[in-house]
Design a protein around this motif. Structure first.
Motif, PDB file in Angstrom:
ATOM      1  N   UNK A   4     -24.802  49.095  -1.336  1.00 69.08           N
ATOM      2  CA  UNK A   4     -23.600  48.668  -0.981  1.00 69.08           C
ATOM      3  C   UNK A   4     -23.705  47.315  -0.854  1.00 69.08           C
ATOM      4  N   UNK A   5     -22.611  46.605  -1.182  1.00 69.50           N
ATOM      5  CA  UNK A   5     -22.641  45.320  -1.361  1.00 69.50           C
ATOM      6  C   UNK A   5     -21.422  44.633  -0.513  1.00 69.50           C
ATOM      7  N   UNK A   6     -21.596  43.522   0.127  1.00 67.86           N
ATOM      8  CA  UNK A   6     -20.420  42.897   0.956  1.00 67.86           C
ATOM      9  C   UNK A   6     -19.335  42.316  -0.337  1.00 67.86           C
ATOM     10  N   UNK A   7     -18.312  43.004  -0.278  1.00 64.86           N
ATOM     11  CA  UNK A   7     -17.438  42.714  -1.556  1.00 64.86           C
ATOM     12  C   UNK A   7     -17.353  41.154  -1.603  1.00 64.86           C
ATOM     13  N   UNK A  14     -18.064  45.959 -12.214  1.00 66.41           N
ATOM     14  CA  UNK A  14     -18.535  47.260 -11.800  1.00 66.41           C
ATOM     15  C   UNK A  14     -20.102  47.397 -12.220  1.00 66.41           C
ATOM     16  N   UNK A  15     -21.036  47.100 -11.147  1.00 65.71           N
ATOM     17  CA  UNK A  15     -22.508  47.062 -11.391  1.00 65.71           C
ATOM     18  C   UNK A  15     -22.962  48.552 -10.941  1.00 65.71           C
ATOM     19  N   UNK A  16     -22.089  49.168 -10.229  1.00 67.13           N
ATOM     20  CA  UNK A  16     -22.501  50.709  -9.630  1.00 67.13           C
ATOM     21  C   UNK A  16     -22.879  50.469  -8.365  1.00 67.13           C
ATOM     22  N   UNK A  17     -22.765  49.223  -7.795  1.00 73.31           N
ATOM     23  CA  UNK A  17     -22.784  49.189  -6.348  1.00 73.31           C
ATOM     24  C   UNK A  17     -21.529  49.360  -5.679  1.00 73.31           C
ATOM     25  N   UNK A  18     -21.563  49.776  -4.308  1.00 75.67           N
ATOM     26  CA  UNK A  18     -20.247  50.130  -3.734  1.00 75.67           C
ATOM     27  C   UNK A  18     -20.038  49.115  -2.962  1.00 75.67           C
ATOM     28  N   UNK A  19     -18.758  48.606  -3.045  1.00 85.63           N
ATOM     29  CA  UNK A  19     -18.203  47.324  -2.314  1.00 85.63           C
ATOM     30  C   UNK A  19     -17.668  47.593  -0.967  1.00 85.63           C
ATOM     31  N   UNK A  20     -18.283  46.855  -0.056  1.00 87.97           N
ATOM     32  CA  UNK A  20     -17.611  47.068   1.463  1.00 87.97           C
ATOM     33  C   UNK A  20     -16.542  45.837   1.742  1.00 87.97           C
ATOM     34  N   UNK A  21     -15.344  46.100   2.104  1.00 90.53           N
ATOM     35  CA  UNK A  21     -14.545  45.228   1.958  1.00 90.53           C
ATOM     36  C   UNK A  21     -14.346  44.632   3.691  1.00 90.53           C
ATOM     37  N   UNK A  22     -13.663  43.480   3.890  1.00 87.42           N
ATOM     38  CA  UNK A  22     -13.601  42.913   5.276  1.00 87.42           C
ATOM     39  C   UNK A  22     -12.188  43.344   5.668  1.00 87.42           C
ATOM     40  N   UNK A 189     -11.223  45.159  -8.578  1.00 89.44           N
ATOM     41  CA  UNK A 189     -11.229  45.967  -9.731  1.00 89.44           C
ATOM     42  C   UNK A 189     -10.414  47.167  -9.739  1.00 89.44           C
ATOM     43  N   UNK A 190      -9.783  47.483 -10.778  1.00 95.24           N
ATOM     44  CA  UNK A 190      -8.971  48.762 -11.045  1.00 95.24           C
ATOM     45  C   UNK A 190      -9.839  50.016 -11.086  1.00 95.24           C
ATOM     46  N   UNK A 191     -10.727  49.900 -11.653  1.00 94.58           N
ATOM     47  CA  UNK A 191     -11.644  51.098 -11.504  1.00 94.58           C
ATOM     48  C   UNK A 191     -13.246  50.774 -11.326  1.00 94.58           C
ATOM     49  N   UNK A 192     -13.506  50.877 -10.214  1.00 91.37           N
ATOM     50  CA  UNK A 192     -14.928  50.685  -9.528  1.00 91.37           C
ATOM     51  C   UNK A 192     -15.818  51.890  -9.077  1.00 91.37           C
ATOM     52  N   UNK A 193     -17.063  51.398  -8.607  1.00 94.27           N
ATOM     53  CA  UNK A 193     -17.639  52.617  -8.019  1.00 94.27           C
ATOM     54  C   UNK A 193     -17.330  52.630  -6.497  1.00 94.27           C
TER      55      UNK A 193
END
Ligand code: MF3
Ligand code: CO
Ligand code: CO
Length: 278
Positions: A4-7, A14-22, A189-193
């Motif tokens: 999981x990454x801070x967006x 798209x690196x496969x990591x899941x973005x966490x948005x603020x 991104x339009x299509x992301x993990x």
């Protein structure tokens, strides 16, 4: 291993990591998604027998331009239209053309506007004139499938809980769930993990966390689940030519559930009565 990454600090790929948005990202998504929802609302007034799907495409393009937004599908991976229009046995990615809608058709219109860099992705079904009871029932089952998937979203659950809720309900209604396409992370991104499968088991897939943003977009068939893609490289149809339907919302995970960003401002989310003004 799920990452999981801070967006706000992540690279836009798209690196496969899941973005966490603020919270600021949620505000941007609200605006993009509400523009998409308003366009889908406006389409309810113009969809009727005789309308060309190219006219729907033009309407979506103009609506975007009038509001400072760009249609994400335009020139996306070689796709050349501003929307997808999927009629009857077309499962998804139907390409607008110069053919008229006909009385009794059901058509999915899928719109993604990019506003200030945020993607708002949603689709609904539109009955054309008066449709058969079987078609009407499919729209109701598909909409309810989407809403049951959304009801399963909360921090700590896994993405599989969404799929299980959808599959259990749709199959109990003697319908089938398309496996070949899924929901997806969305935002910058339009299509992301991650991928959001519309079938499966609650103990599968990555854990949902507050700040995730993704679509849920089940495609439900009256017949068998199998699809094939036509020679145009896009149009997906049911192999048995049975009717197919789809509804899509973009949602953001909150502390105790989720926020539906693409809710209709006009209350037009659920399958409505066929328009009799054609
Ligand atoms: N809007 C579709 C989705 O829900 C994607 C369409 S991609 C296109 O993800 F290229 F076919 F338009
Ligand atoms: Co989508
Ligand atoms: Co879509």
């Amino acid at each position: 291993m799920v990452n999981y990454i801070e967006a706000s600090t992540a690279p836009p790929k798209n690196t496969g990591a899941i973005r966490l948005y603020d919270a600021q990202a949620f505000e941007g998504m609200r605006r993009a998604c509400q523009l998409t929802a308003r366009c889908l609302d406006a389409l309810a007034d113009i969809v009727k027998p005789g309308l060309l799907t190219d006219e729907i495409d033009r309407f979506v393009f103009d609506f975007g331009m009038d509001h400072g937004a760009y249609p994400a599908t335009l020139n996306y991976r070689g796709y050349t239209k501003s929307t997808c229009t999927s009629i009857n046995h077309v499962v998804c990615h139907g390409i607008p053309n110069d053919k008229p809608l006909r009385d009794g058709d059901i058509v999915n219109i899928d719109v993604t506007f990019v506003l200030d860099g945020w993607h708002g992705d949603s689709s609904r079904m539109y009955p054309v004139g008066v449709v058969k009871r079987a078609a009407e029932r499919l729209l109701e089952v598909t909409y309810e499938s989407l809403m049951r998937g959304i009801a399963a979203v909360r921090p700590g659950a896994r993405t599989g809980a969404i799929g299980e809720a959808i599959q259990t309900y749709a199959e109990a209604e003697r319908c089938s769930v398309v496996r070949d396409f899924c929901g997806h992370g969305v935002g910058r991104l339009f299509h992301d993990s991650p991928n959001i499968l519309h079938y499966g088991r609650a103990n599968e897939g990555p854990e949902l966390r507050e700040g995730m943003i993704f679509t849920i977009e089940p495609m439900i068939n009256l017949g068998r689940p199998h699809v094939k893609v036509l020679a145009d490289g896009w149009t997906a149809v049911t192999r048995d030519r049975s009717l197919s339907a789809q509804y899509e919302h973009t949602v953001g995970v909150t502390s105790d559930g989720c926020e539906i960003f693409t809710l209709s401002p006009g209350g037009l989310d659920r399958p409505g009565l066929p328009s009799h003004n054609g």
